[in-house]
Design a protein around this motif. Structure first.
Motif, PDB file in Angstrom:
ATOM      1  N   ILE A  24      24.973  22.488  28.984  1.00  0.00           N
ATOM      2  CA  ILE A  24      26.161  22.540  29.851  1.00  0.00           C
ATOM      3  C   ILE A  24      25.924  21.739  31.130  1.00  0.00           C
ATOM      4  O   ILE A  24      26.775  20.927  31.554  1.00  0.00           O
ATOM      5  CB  ILE A  24      26.523  24.003  30.200  1.00  0.00           C
ATOM      6  CG1 ILE A  24      27.002  24.756  28.955  1.00  0.00           C
ATOM      7  CG2 ILE A  24      27.607  24.043  31.286  1.00  0.00           C
ATOM      8  CD1 ILE A  24      28.285  24.244  28.349  1.00  0.00           C
ATOM      9  N   LEU A  25      24.761  21.955  31.754  1.00  0.00           N
ATOM     10  CA  LEU A  25      24.449  21.238  32.996  1.00  0.00           C
ATOM     11  C   LEU A  25      24.360  19.733  32.752  1.00  0.00           C
ATOM     12  O   LEU A  25      24.854  18.930  33.559  1.00  0.00           O
ATOM     13  CB  LEU A  25      23.123  21.741  33.576  1.00  0.00           C
ATOM     14  CG  LEU A  25      23.146  23.148  34.189  1.00  0.00           C
ATOM     15  CD1 LEU A  25      21.745  23.578  34.605  1.00  0.00           C
ATOM     16  CD2 LEU A  25      24.081  23.204  35.390  1.00  0.00           C
ATOM     17  N   PHE A  26      23.733  19.360  31.644  1.00  0.00           N
ATOM     18  CA  PHE A  26      23.632  17.939  31.294  1.00  0.00           C
ATOM     19  C   PHE A  26      25.027  17.346  31.105  1.00  0.00           C
ATOM     20  O   PHE A  26      25.308  16.223  31.542  1.00  0.00           O
ATOM     21  CB  PHE A  26      22.808  17.762  30.018  1.00  0.00           C
ATOM     22  CG  PHE A  26      22.704  16.336  29.565  1.00  0.00           C
ATOM     23  CD1 PHE A  26      21.865  15.435  30.202  1.00  0.00           C
ATOM     24  CD2 PHE A  26      23.482  15.878  28.501  1.00  0.00           C
ATOM     25  CE1 PHE A  26      21.779  14.109  29.792  1.00  0.00           C
ATOM     26  CE2 PHE A  26      23.408  14.548  28.084  1.00  0.00           C
ATOM     27  CZ  PHE A  26      22.553  13.668  28.734  1.00  0.00           C
ATOM     28  N   GLY A  27      25.909  18.126  30.447  1.00  0.00           N
ATOM     29  CA  GLY A  27      27.286  17.673  30.244  1.00  0.00           C
ATOM     30  C   GLY A  27      28.008  17.455  31.559  1.00  0.00           C
ATOM     31  O   GLY A  27      28.667  16.416  31.755  1.00  0.00           O
ATOM     32  N   PHE A  28      27.873  18.409  32.501  1.00  0.00           N
ATOM     33  CA  PHE A  28      28.531  18.290  33.796  1.00  0.00           C
ATOM     34  C   PHE A  28      27.989  17.088  34.588  1.00  0.00           C
ATOM     35  O   PHE A  28      28.739  16.358  35.226  1.00  0.00           O
ATOM     36  CB  PHE A  28      28.359  19.572  34.616  1.00  0.00           C
ATOM     37  CG  PHE A  28      29.330  20.658  34.254  1.00  0.00           C
ATOM     38  CD1 PHE A  28      30.636  20.368  33.891  1.00  0.00           C
ATOM     39  CD2 PHE A  28      28.947  21.996  34.283  1.00  0.00           C
ATOM     40  CE1 PHE A  28      31.549  21.365  33.564  1.00  0.00           C
ATOM     41  CE2 PHE A  28      29.850  23.007  33.957  1.00  0.00           C
ATOM     42  CZ  PHE A  28      31.146  22.693  33.596  1.00  0.00           C
ATOM     43  N   VAL A  29      26.655  16.908  34.544  1.00  0.00           N
ATOM     44  CA  VAL A  29      26.045  15.778  35.251  1.00  0.00           C
ATOM     45  C   VAL A  29      26.546  14.453  34.668  1.00  0.00           C
ATOM     46  O   VAL A  29      26.883  13.509  35.405  1.00  0.00           O
ATOM     47  CB  VAL A  29      24.507  15.855  35.177  1.00  0.00           C
ATOM     48  CG1 VAL A  29      23.884  14.553  35.697  1.00  0.00           C
ATOM     49  CG2 VAL A  29      23.984  17.030  35.995  1.00  0.00           C
ATOM     50  N   SER A  30      26.649  14.388  33.349  1.00  0.00           N
ATOM     51  CA  SER A  30      27.129  13.169  32.691  1.00  0.00           C
ATOM     52  C   SER A  30      28.573  12.876  33.072  1.00  0.00           C
ATOM     53  O   SER A  30      28.934  11.728  33.361  1.00  0.00           O
ATOM     54  CB  SER A  30      27.020  13.312  31.166  1.00  0.00           C
ATOM     55  OG  SER A  30      25.692  13.523  30.770  1.00  0.00           O
ATOM     56  N   ILE A  31      29.411  13.932  33.085  1.00  0.00           N
ATOM     57  CA  ILE A  31      30.819  13.774  33.461  1.00  0.00           C
ATOM     58  C   ILE A  31      30.930  13.316  34.914  1.00  0.00           C
ATOM     59  O   ILE A  31      31.718  12.427  35.245  1.00  0.00           O
ATOM     60  CB  ILE A  31      31.592  15.098  33.252  1.00  0.00           C
ATOM     61  CG1 ILE A  31      31.702  15.411  31.757  1.00  0.00           C
ATOM     62  CG2 ILE A  31      32.984  15.017  33.876  1.00  0.00           C
ATOM     63  CD1 ILE A  31      32.200  16.820  31.460  1.00  0.00           C
TER      64      ILE A  31
END
Length: 328
Positions: free
Chosen positions: A19-26
Motif C-alpha cells: 500500500i505504501l509503495f503504491g501511494f509513493v508511486s502515485i
C-alpha cells in the motif's frame, strides 16, 4: 498456532508495504504530471494581488450590466466550466468570472476561508480588474452563501442575484456537517495531495464539459490540467468545513429584502419525488416569500444546471432583470 500468527503478521506487513509503495508511486507520478502540465497553464484573465496571493478574474464583453459568475464548491476551473453559460451573457453585457482562492488560475490562500475574507477578496479583485458596482451576481451552489451575504452587507453593490441551484444559509446551519462528513472531507483532501485522484479522472473533472463543444480542444486540455492541480485543495476543504460558521454569520443578519433574486431550482428527473428535492424547493419558496422581488423557476436537470440549460437560464435571467429593473 504460532506459525499461523507469524504468517499472518508477515502478510499484514507485506500488505502495508505494498500500500505504501503504491501511494509513493502515485505521488511521484502525480508530481511528474503536474510538472508537465505546468507548461500548459498560463493565466487566462487578470491576476490581482491580494495579501500576497494572486486571484484571477476573467472579463469578457461590454454593456450596461456587469454579471459576476461565482462557481460552486470544487469546480476547479470555473473560467472553462462555466463558459457555455457566461458566453451567452457576454454577447450584450460585461461578464466577470471570479476564481476564488484555490480555484482555476488563482493561488491557494491557506487563510481558513472565513466568509468575510472571501467576500473582501472578491470585492477587491473586481474593482482592481476594472469592474465597478453595482453587479448582478450569478452564484452556483455553495457560492450562493457569499452572494446573499454580499447583498446583506453591501446592498448598494448588488443589483440582483441569479441563484443557480444555490445552498441557502439556513440550510447549512440546519444540516451541519457531522464528524463523519468532516473526516471524509479531510480524507479526500489528503488523498488529492498524494495524487490518488489521477486514478479517477472523470470524478476529478466533469466529463460533460469535455463532451460539449463550447471549449476548444486546447481549452479542454487546460481544463483537465487545472482540475488535476486544484481539485479539493486546502481552500476547497476549508470552505466546506467552515460552511456552518460562515452560514451563521449570514443567518444572524436581516434577509436582503430589497435585492431581487431569481432562484433557478434544478430538478433531476430521477430525484423529482425525493424528500430532499421537495424540501429544497420549499426552502426556495419560503425564502422568496420574504423578499420584495423574487421568483422561483424549476428547470429539469442536474445540479450543474449551467451545463445543460444555458440558453434557458440566459432567457429567464434577462427577462427577470428587465422586468425588475431598479435604480441603484
Amino acid at each position: 498456532m504460532k506459525k499461523v500468527l507469524s504468517v499472518l503478521k508477515k502478510l499484514a506487513v507485506l500488505f502495508i508495504v505494498i500500500i505504501l509503495f503504491g501511494f509513493v508511486s502515485i505521488f511521484i507520478y502525480h508530481n511528474y504530471q503536474l510538472g508537465k502540465e505546468a507548461a500548459l497553464i498560463k493565466s487566462e484573465g487578470t491576476l490581482v494581488n491580494v495579501n500576497k496571493k494572486n486571484i484571477n478574474v476573467y472579463n469578457e464583453g461590454n454593456g450596461k450590466e456587469t454579471y459576476v459568475f461565482m462557481s460552486g464548491s470544487g469546480i476547479a476551473a470555473p473560467v472553462y466550466e462555466m463558459k457555455g453559460l457566461y458566453r451567452k451573457f457576454s454577447q450584450e453585457n460585461k461578464i466577470a468570472v471570479v476564481e476564488r482562492a484555490g480555484y482555476g488560475y488563482s493561488d491557494v490562500s491557506n487563510d481558513g476561508r472565513d466568509i468575510d475574507k472571501i467576500l473582501e477578496q472578491t470585492r477587491k479583485v473586481l474593482i482592481q480588474s476594472g469592474n465597478t458596482p453595482p453587479y448582478i451576481l450569478v452564484p452556483h451552489s455553495l457560492s450562493g452563501l457569499e452572494a446573499i451575504y454580499w447583498a446583506q452587507k453591501y446592498p448598494e453593490e448588488v443589483k440582483s442575484i441569479i441563484a443557480l441551484d444555490i445552498g441557502l444559509p439556513h440550510q447549512y446551519v440546519t444540516h451541519k456537517m457531522d464528524l463523519v462528513d468532516s473526516f471524509a472531507v479531510k480524507g479526500i483532501n489528503m488523498l488529492t495531495k498524494i495524487g490518488v485522484h489521477r486514478l479517477f479522472p472523470t470524478t476529478t473533472y466533469n466529463p460533460e464539459v469535455i463532451k460539449q463543444d463550447f471549449l476548444t480542444d486546447h481549452e479542454k486540455e487546460l481544463y483537465k490540467a487545472l482540475s488535476f492541480k486544484q481539485i479539493f485543495n486546502n481552500d476547497m476543504e476549508q470552505e466546506l468545513l467552515k460552511s456552518y460558521e460562515n452560514s451563521k454569520k449570514s443567518v444572524n443578519l436581516p434577509i436582503p429584502k430589497d435585492t431581487p433574486i431569481l432562484f433557478v431550482d434544478a430538478i433531476a428527473k430521477q430525484n423529482k419525488n425525493s424528500k430532499y428535492t421537495k424540501q429544497n424547493s420549499k426552502d426556495y419558496e419560503e425564502f422568496a416569500e420574504q423578499l420584495n422581488i423574487a421568483d422561483v423557476i424549476k428547470i429539469e436537470g442536474t445540479h450543474s444546471i449551467y451545463l445543460y440549460e444555458p440558453e434557458e437560464i440566459y432567457k429567464l435571467s434577462t427577462k427577470f432583470i428587465e422586468k425588475n429593473e431598479r435604480p441603484m
